[in-house]
Design a protein around this motif. Structure first.
Motif, short mmCIF file in Angstrom:
data_model
loop_
_atom_site.label_atom_id
_atom_site.label_comp_id
_atom_site.label_asym_id
_atom_site.label_seq_id
_atom_site.Cartn_x
_atom_site.Cartn_y
_atom_site.Cartn_z
N LYS A 1 0.97 -1.30 0.26
CA LYS A 1 0.14 -0.08 0.01
C LYS A 1 0.68 1.27 0.03
O LYS A 1 0.45 2.12 -0.56
N LEU A 2 1.96 1.30 0.72
CA LEU A 2 2.77 2.38 0.89
C LEU A 2 3.60 2.64 -0.61
O LEU A 2 3.76 3.71 -1.16
N GLU A 3 3.90 1.41 -1.35
CA GLU A 3 4.40 1.78 -2.50
C GLU A 3 3.45 2.39 -3.60
O GLU A 3 3.90 3.38 -4.32
N ALA A 4 2.15 2.05 -3.51
CA ALA A 4 1.24 2.73 -4.28
C ALA A 4 1.08 4.20 -3.99
O ALA A 4 0.77 5.06 -4.90
N ALA A 5 0.95 4.47 -2.66
CA ALA A 5 0.51 5.82 -2.16
C ALA A 5 2.13 6.72 -2.51
O ALA A 5 1.99 7.86 -3.06
N LEU A 6 3.14 5.90 -2.51
CA LEU A 6 4.44 6.67 -2.95
C LEU A 6 4.51 7.13 -4.24
O LEU A 6 4.70 8.31 -4.65
N ALA A 7 3.94 6.30 -5.23
CA ALA A 7 3.63 6.66 -6.57
C ALA A 7 2.98 8.12 -6.73
O ALA A 7 3.20 8.80 -7.45
N ASP A 8 1.64 7.85 -6.00
CA ASP A 8 0.87 9.23 -6.09
C ASP A 8 1.56 10.53 -5.46
O ASP A 8 1.38 11.47 -6.10
N VAL A 9 2.25 10.42 -4.42
CA VAL A 9 3.07 11.43 -3.70
C VAL A 9 3.95 12.13 -4.75
O VAL A 9 4.11 13.21 -5.05
#
Length: 352
Positions: free
Chosen positions: A75-83
């Motif tokens: 989930k953090l990897e997906a959020a990091l892409a958005d950030v």
């Protein structure tokens, strides 16, 4: 709580309230940005989804370096892409994520050590504790371990981070710099007014409010400049809210019927805007403002004038709202019997 539909008198009271707010607050918050984030390093717990993720994206768009924290690496990897996609200046901004379970004792110190190391040995500028979860139920109908687990993540998860980061920022040898550090805690509007069905959850968020009110006084003792803020969201339309509704008693849903559900983006944007205004108590919706004004007690005020006026006005609304709430509770109890049977009925309904 459904403030809007509880009584026609409430509608009149709210209309008067809106006029008062508009009159008094016009131009009241026109000062400079009290929490600039461009070039600052911000650590956010609970950043893999919901409000935490939205806050990370919006702060990246304002030029901040972001450290996302959560338990789930995918989930953090997906959020990091958005950030990264939202960055104001991708060539200069830096982003990373760290996994941690904030419900576990002694998690904060090693997490902060890793964060400071990634930040080239420099102290963090802002820490925002968003991580939390709500699994509503009746206090009496669940094991006490259920309430303890809620306390571990919703109170101790933030309290331990507050203890660890403030000991860094306020150490005797910590530098005294012109710009303050910012610690942001995330409580709930339930810390202002408890609602039936949140028995295992509300005490943790109320304890967090008590801690914050104590710390904001304690920080006055130190030469280092640290600003403390507390965000009090109401219902947020997030994956966490969907999980919450799976265990939420039906009577709780009836009490909350008609209450607005904000998007994570709207809550994060409203919170960031008020952080930039330097507010201590931050609510993100009109319902939240009402609840805050009705329960300020000895907490610091965002505006002595506005908050004092509203604290005097809110008791009028409670005259109409409280009887309506208790009427709904008693009616539901009369129609559905002992709460111990509710879960069995719910399971049967799901199977059918």
């Amino acid at each position: 709580m459904d403030f809007i539909s509880s009584s026609p008198w409430t509608n009149i009271a709210i209309a008067i309230l809106i006029v008062l707010i508009t009159t008094v607050t016009m131009g009241a918050f026109s000062s400079k940005n009290q929490m600039p984030v461009e070039g600052k390093t911000i650590l956010i717990t609970g950043a893999s989804e919901g409000m935490g993720r939205s806050a990370a994206v919006q702060l990246a768009a304002k030029g901040a370096h972001i450290i996302l924290v959560s338990r789930s690496a995918p989930k953090l990897e997906a959020a990091l892409a958005d950030v990264k996609a939202a960055a104001r200046d991708p060539s200069t901004q830096r982003f990373t994520y760290l996994t941690a379970d904030v419900s576990q004792p002694d998690y904060a110190a090693p997490l902060l050590a890793s964060a400071v190391s990634w930040n080239n040995g420099q102290p963090l500028d802002i820490v925002w504790c968003v991580a939390g979860t709500s699994t509503p139920d009746f206090w009496l109908e669940v094991p006490i371990t259920h309430a303890r687990s809620q306390m571990d993540i919703n109170f101790w998860g933030s309290a331990e981070m507050a203890h660890a980061i403030l000991r860094q920022w306020c150490a005797a040898d910590a530098p005294v710099v012109p710009e303050p550090k910012h610690l942001i805690l995330t409580s709930s509007v339930l810390a202002f007014f408890p609602v039936l069905g949140y028995g295992p959850y509300t005490p943790a968020k109320s304890a967090l409010r008590g801690l914050a009110d104590t710390l904001v006084q304690e920080l006055e003792m130190y030469p280092q400049k640290v600003k403390l803020h507390v965000v009090y969201p109401a219902s947020i339309g997030s994956p966490g809210f969907e999980r919450e509704n799976m265990t939420k008693p039906e009577v709780t849903k009836k009490i909350e019927e008609g209450d607005p559900v904000q998007s994570p983006d709207d809550v994060a944007a409203g919170a960031i805007r008020k952080l930039e205004q330097g507010q201590y108590f931050i609510t993100s919706a009109f319902l939240g403002h009402l609840m805050r004004w009705g329960a300020l007690g000895g907490s610091p005020r965002n505006s002595w004038l506005v908050d004092t006026l509203m604290c005097c006005f809110l008791p009028i609304i409670w005259i109409f709202v409280l009887p309506d709430i208790y009427s709904k509770i008693r009616k539901y109890a009369k129609e559905h019997g002992h709460p111990a049977t509710y879960r069995t009925k719910h399971i049967q309904d799901v199977k059918s």
